[in-house]
Write a protein that holds these residues in place. Sequence first.
Motif, mmCIF file in Angstrom:
data_model
loop_
_atom_site.group_PDB
_atom_site.id
_atom_site.type_symbol
_atom_site.label_atom_id
_atom_site.label_comp_id
_atom_site.label_asym_id
_atom_site.label_seq_id
_atom_site.Cartn_x
_atom_site.Cartn_y
_atom_site.Cartn_z
ATOM 1 N N ILE A 33 39.695 31.397 31.830
ATOM 2 C CA ILE A 33 38.864 31.674 30.430
ATOM 3 C C ILE A 33 39.244 33.000 30.022
ATOM 4 N N MET A 34 39.548 33.281 28.771
ATOM 5 C CA MET A 34 39.810 34.876 28.557
ATOM 6 C C MET A 34 38.668 35.567 27.547
ATOM 7 N N GLY A 35 38.061 36.437 27.504
ATOM 8 C CA GLY A 35 37.167 36.897 26.832
ATOM 9 C C GLY A 35 37.355 38.272 26.126
ATOM 10 N N TRP A 36 36.721 38.639 24.923
ATOM 11 C CA TRP A 36 36.722 39.946 24.287
ATOM 12 C C TRP A 36 35.425 40.387 24.230
ATOM 13 N N PHE A 37 35.127 41.712 24.671
ATOM 14 C CA PHE A 37 33.756 42.233 24.533
ATOM 15 C C PHE A 37 34.003 43.511 23.830
ATOM 16 N N CYS A 96 39.047 43.411 27.216
ATOM 17 C CA CYS A 96 39.378 42.097 27.727
ATOM 18 C C CYS A 96 39.006 41.989 29.013
ATOM 19 N N ALA A 97 38.548 40.455 29.259
ATOM 20 C CA ALA A 97 38.048 40.173 30.633
ATOM 21 C C ALA A 97 38.481 38.693 30.835
ATOM 22 N N GLN A 98 38.667 38.594 32.207
ATOM 23 C CA GLN A 98 39.300 37.487 32.749
ATOM 24 C C GLN A 98 37.972 36.593 33.343
ATOM 25 N N ASP A 99 37.894 35.309 33.461
ATOM 26 C CA ASP A 99 36.952 34.417 34.348
ATOM 27 C C ASP A 99 37.687 33.562 34.846
ATOM 28 N N TYR A 112 32.501 37.420 34.078
ATOM 29 C CA TYR A 112 33.834 37.641 34.128
ATOM 30 C C TYR A 112 34.273 38.490 35.358
ATOM 31 N N ASP A 113 35.388 38.084 35.850
ATOM 32 C CA ASP A 113 35.988 38.681 37.248
ATOM 33 C C ASP A 113 36.862 39.923 37.164
ATOM 34 N N TYR A 114 37.204 40.068 35.989
ATOM 35 C CA TYR A 114 38.297 41.227 35.914
ATOM 36 C C TYR A 114 38.277 41.882 34.331
#
Length: 125
Positions: A33-37, A96-99, A112-114
Motif C-alpha cells: 500500500i502506498m500513501g501520501w502525507f 510518500c510512504a510505503q506500507d 507505514y514502514d518507509y
Amino acid sequence: QVQLVESGGGLVQAGGSLRLSCAASGRTFSSSIMGWFRQAPGKEREFVAAISQSGGTTRYADSVKGRFTISRDNAKNTVYLQMNSLKPEDTAVYYCAQDNGGGLMSTRPARYDYWGQGTQVTVSS
C-alpha cells in the motif's frame, strides 16, 4: 532496502495544479500500500491519500477529496498525486510512504514502514 524519492513540488498560485511523483526502489512496491502525507510548519504530519496494491482502491482525507487524485504505475514503481484546485492551506511538505504490511489503507503515519525525504508545495493566494 526501500528508498522513496519524491519530485514535482514547487510554487503555484491558488487554483493551480501540481503533480507529485514518488519513485520507489526495491521489489516490494507492487505488493505494498502506498500513501501520501503532508506536514505544514508547526503542525503534525497528516494523511492525504492512499492506494491499494493494485490501484483499484483509494482513500482520501476529506480536505482533499474531489481535488486530489492518487494513482500508481507498478511497472514503473511509481506513485503519483495529482493536485488540482490548490488552496493556500495545502502548503506543506509532502511525503510518500510505503506500507509493507498489507491490509487496510491506514491514515496513521506509524503504520507505514518507509518514507521519502519530502517535497515542498507552496500555494500562494
